[in-house]
Write an enzyme that holds these catalytic residues in place. Structure first.
Site, PDB file in Angstrom:
ATOM      1  N   ASN A 128       3.640   8.441  11.137  1.00 28.65           N
ATOM      2  CA  ASN A 128       3.739   7.015  11.448  1.00 28.65           C
ATOM      3  C   ASN A 128       5.188   6.698  11.809  1.00 28.65           C
ATOM      4  O   ASN A 128       6.071   6.745  10.953  1.00 28.65           O
ATOM      5  CB  ASN A 128       3.295   6.219  10.210  1.00 28.65           C
ATOM      6  CG  ASN A 128       3.372   4.714  10.421  1.00 28.65           C
ATOM      7  OD1 ASN A 128       3.888   4.240  11.433  1.00 28.65           O
ATOM      8  ND2 ASN A 128       2.857   3.962   9.455  1.00 28.65           N
ATOM      9  N   CYS A 164       5.350  -2.264  12.067  1.00 25.37           N
ATOM     10  CA  CYS A 164       4.608  -1.432  13.026  1.00 25.37           C
ATOM     11  C   CYS A 164       4.013  -2.235  14.177  1.00 25.37           C
ATOM     12  O   CYS A 164       3.600  -1.664  15.176  1.00 25.37           O
ATOM     13  CB  CYS A 164       3.497  -0.677  12.310  1.00 25.37           C
ATOM     14  SG  CYS A 164       4.093   0.306  10.954  1.00 25.37           S
ATOM     15  N   HIS A 218      -2.434   1.750  16.436  1.00 22.27           N
ATOM     16  CA  HIS A 218      -1.283   2.148  15.626  1.00 22.27           C
ATOM     17  C   HIS A 218      -1.593   3.478  14.945  1.00 22.27           C
ATOM     18  O   HIS A 218      -2.720   3.713  14.504  1.00 22.27           O
ATOM     19  CB  HIS A 218      -0.959   1.066  14.583  1.00 22.27           C
ATOM     20  CG  HIS A 218       0.151   1.465  13.671  1.00 22.27           C
ATOM     21  ND1 HIS A 218       1.333   1.978  14.145  1.00 22.27           N
ATOM     22  CD2 HIS A 218       0.258   1.448  12.314  1.00 22.27           C
ATOM     23  CE1 HIS A 218       2.118   2.264  13.117  1.00 22.27           C
ATOM     24  NE2 HIS A 218       1.494   1.953  11.995  1.00 22.27           N
TER      25      HIS A 218
HETATM   26  N1  ACO Z   1       0.296  14.513  -2.101  1.00 27.19           N
HETATM   27  C1  ACO Z   1      -0.599  14.714  -3.108  1.00 27.19           C
HETATM   28  N2  ACO Z   1      -1.145  13.687  -3.773  1.00 27.19           N
HETATM   29  C2  ACO Z   1      -0.785  12.432  -3.429  1.00 27.19           C
HETATM   30  C3  ACO Z   1       0.138  12.176  -2.408  1.00 27.19           C
HETATM   31  C4  ACO Z   1       0.699  13.289  -1.733  1.00 27.19           C
HETATM   32  N3  ACO Z   1       1.590  13.148  -0.730  1.00 27.19           N
HETATM   33  N4  ACO Z   1       0.305  10.838  -2.285  1.00 27.19           N
HETATM   34  C5  ACO Z   1      -0.500  10.275  -3.198  1.00 27.19           C
HETATM   35  N5  ACO Z   1      -1.148  11.229  -3.895  1.00 27.19           N
HETATM   36  C6  ACO Z   1      -2.095  11.068  -4.987  1.00 27.19           C
HETATM   37  C7  ACO Z   1      -1.913   9.779  -5.735  1.00 27.19           C
HETATM   38  O1  ACO Z   1      -0.911   9.905  -6.722  1.00 27.19           O
HETATM   39  C8  ACO Z   1      -3.284   9.567  -6.324  1.00 27.19           C
HETATM   40  O2  ACO Z   1      -3.398  10.347  -7.487  1.00 27.19           O
HETATM   41  P1  ACO Z   1      -4.156   9.758  -8.766  1.00 27.19           P
HETATM   42  O3  ACO Z   1      -5.577   9.520  -8.301  1.00 27.19           O
HETATM   43  O4  ACO Z   1      -4.025  10.880  -9.739  1.00 27.19           O
HETATM   44  O5  ACO Z   1      -3.439   8.510  -9.126  1.00 27.19           O
HETATM   45  C9  ACO Z   1      -4.215  10.156  -5.277  1.00 27.19           C
HETATM   46  O6  ACO Z   1      -3.412  11.007  -4.449  1.00 27.19           O
HETATM   47  C10 ACO Z   1      -4.887   9.114  -4.418  1.00 27.19           C
HETATM   48  O7  ACO Z   1      -3.914   8.179  -3.982  1.00 27.19           O
HETATM   49  P2  ACO Z   1      -4.295   6.979  -3.041  1.00 27.19           P
HETATM   50  O8  ACO Z   1      -3.073   6.129  -2.798  1.00 27.19           O
HETATM   51  O9  ACO Z   1      -5.523   6.305  -3.507  1.00 27.19           O
HETATM   52  O10 ACO Z   1      -4.637   7.795  -1.727  1.00 27.19           O
HETATM   53  P3  ACO Z   1      -5.279   7.255  -0.400  1.00 27.19           P
HETATM   54  O11 ACO Z   1      -6.472   8.018  -0.091  1.00 27.19           O
HETATM   55  O12 ACO Z   1      -5.372   5.752  -0.375  1.00 27.19           O
HETATM   56  O13 ACO Z   1      -4.180   7.668   0.669  1.00 27.19           O
HETATM   57  C11 ACO Z   1      -2.389   6.679   1.937  1.00 27.19           C
HETATM   58  C12 ACO Z   1      -2.869   7.160   0.561  1.00 27.19           C
HETATM   59  C13 ACO Z   1      -2.361   7.867   2.859  1.00 27.19           C
HETATM   60  C14 ACO Z   1      -1.011   6.098   1.780  1.00 27.19           C
HETATM   61  C15 ACO Z   1      -3.363   5.616   2.493  1.00 27.19           C
HETATM   62  O14 ACO Z   1      -3.629   4.672   1.495  1.00 27.19           O
HETATM   63  C16 ACO Z   1      -2.835   4.904   3.716  1.00 27.19           C
HETATM   64  O15 ACO Z   1      -2.763   5.475   4.780  1.00 27.19           O
HETATM   65  N6  ACO Z   1      -2.535   3.583   3.624  1.00 27.19           N
HETATM   66  C17 ACO Z   1      -2.207   2.748   4.754  1.00 27.19           C
HETATM   67  C18 ACO Z   1      -0.889   3.016   5.380  1.00 27.19           C
HETATM   68  C19 ACO Z   1      -0.696   2.078   6.573  1.00 27.19           C
HETATM   69  O16 ACO Z   1      -1.615   1.664   7.227  1.00 27.19           O
HETATM   70  N7  ACO Z   1       0.496   1.701   6.900  1.00 27.19           N
HETATM   71  C20 ACO Z   1       0.591   0.827   8.070  1.00 27.19           C
HETATM   72  C21 ACO Z   1       1.731   0.111   8.151  1.00 27.19           C
HETATM   73  S1  ACO Z   1       3.205   1.065   7.970  1.00 27.19           S
HETATM   74  C22 ACO Z   1       4.517  -0.001   8.403  1.00 27.19           C
HETATM   75  O17 ACO Z   1       4.348  -1.138   8.716  1.00 27.19           O
HETATM   76  C23 ACO Z   1       5.927   0.558   8.348  1.00 27.19           C
END
Ligand code: ACO
Length: 338
Positions: free
Chosen positions: A295, A125, A265
């Site tokens: 993204n 990214c 980003h």
């Molecule tokens: N729908 C429903 N539930 C979901 C989903 C979904 N799509 N995805 C995950 N969950 C669930 C998980 O299974 C978890 O359930 P559990 O508690 O029973 O285990 C719960 O939701 C919480 O999951 P987390 O991973 O803790 O959720 P979080 O609030 O951290 O959000 C996310 C996840 C959106 C991926 C976030 O962590 C994020 O944005 N991370 C950074 C991404 C990023 O910055 N990328 C940049 C670079 S990308 C690149 O370089 C190509």
């Protein structure tokens, strides 16, 4: 005393500006409602956890280079630069058309930039801003006059459409910029790039390279798809982007109050809000379009820059800050006086 000869050939570095921007997203819209029918997720979860409402998906036969070439044409039109005038094409992507030749070479073919040298960079990214810094160096040092930088990704080609943790996050698109020398003090005032390979495994496409060549087995295990440890990536993103933004501002001798807007980003609205809070910036100064595109990796900041430019979010003379973060880990930032 021996006389030191004058180095007559050393030219003064010159200022570099973005003289045109362009972007392109595929027509096909994939909504959260459609994803609800594909994996165990909900519109409510996706919107509250990420801010994303829909994303664009490339058509069959539409490769990264096609998205990139369309964005490039729009940037060239705005900059009033012809294909023959382009000296260098840099494409930032993690979804190249082919392992080789470089996607930049395919773009060259599509747009007819026959005089250009071409190469790709891989910084996930962060790639578009890495490309901007590389282009700036070439122009500042008088190597090239006109450089086309493109951030383009077709992440739909490496997403595991059965993995709800990742498939709701990404989309396809491309953004481009034309850079040139422009007299005066306007232009790119500061740049900063950083990486930390100790976190390489946080965001990775494990198979398909020389470490783990593709086999039927690892394709069945989806190792050719994007894998992400979301929570840890989130934390690193906030810290790295805040620091990168501060470094670029410091190098430019500016404060956040001087900025007309900041273009971060586009990965997650919560990351962007945390960044704005840490920088002490109100959200109305922050450009956000991830609700419409998700993204788009290397394309994200480039598309946001183009839209902010076209929709008048800043004007000539304004200071803007771009800041990105991605797999690698990598990050980058730049302050520009438009
Ligand atoms: N729908 C429903 N539930 C979901 C989903 C979904 N799509 N995805 C995950 N969950 C669930 C998980 O299974 C978890 O359930 P559990 O508690 O029973 O285990 C719960 O939701 C919480 O999951 P987390 O991973 O803790 O959720 P979080 O609030 O951290 O959000 C996310 C996840 C959106 C991926 C976030 O962590 C994020 O944005 N991370 C950074 C991404 C990023 O910055 N990328 C940049 C670079 S990308 C690149 O370089 C190509």
């Amino acid at each position: 005393m021996k006389k030191i000869p004058k180095l007559r050939w050393v030219k003064k570095p010159r200022s570099v500006s973005i003289v045109g921007t362009g972007s392109y997203v595929p027509r096909r819209v994939l909504t959260n409602a459609e994803l609800e029918r594909m994996v165990d997720t909900s519109d409510e979860w996706i919107v509250t956890r990420t801010g994303i409402r829909e994303r664009r998906i490339a058509a069959e036969g539409e490769a990264t280079s096609h998205l990139a070439a369309e964005a490039a044409r729009r940037a060239m039109e705005q900059a009033q630069v012809s294909a023959e005038e382009i000296d260098l094409i840099i494409v930032a992507t993690v979804t190249p058309d082919t392992a080789f030749p470089a996607t930049a070479c395919w773009v060259q073919k599509h747009i007819g930039a026959i005089k250009a040298a071409c190469f790709d960079i891989s910084a996930a990214c962060s790639g578009f801003l890495y490309g901007i810094e590389i282009a700036q160096q070439f122009i500042a040092n008088h190597t090239y006059e006109t450089v086309l930088v493109i951030g383009a990704d077709k992440l739909s080609s490496i997403v595991n459409w059965q993995d709800r943790n990742t498939c709701v996050l990404f989309g396809d698109g491309a953004g481009a910029a034309i850079l040139r020398y422009r007299a005066g003090s306007h232009g790119i005032l500061s740049t900063h790039m950083g990486s930390d390979g100790r976190f390489a495994n946080l965001l990775i496409t494990p198979a398909g390279g020389s470490a783990i060549p593709l086999t039927r087995d690892n394709i069945d295990q989806k190792l050719h798809c994007l894998h992400m440890q979301g929570r840890e990536t989130f934390k690193q993103a906030v810290v790295s982007m805040t620091t990168a933004a501060q470094i670029a501002l410091e190098k430019a001798g500016l404060d956040t109050e001087d900025l007309a807007c900041i273009i971060p980003h586009q990965a997650n609205l919560r990351i962007i809000e945390a960044l704005a809070e840490r920088l002490g910036l109100p959200m109305d100064k922050v450009v956000v379009n991830l609700d419409r595109y998700g993204n788009t990796s290397a394309a994200a900041v480039a598309i946001a820059l183009d839209e902010a430019h076209r929709y008048g979010r800043f004007k000539t003379g304004d200071y803007i800050l771009l800041v990105v973060f991605g797999g690698g880990l990598t990050w980058a930032s730049s302050v520009i006086q438009w």
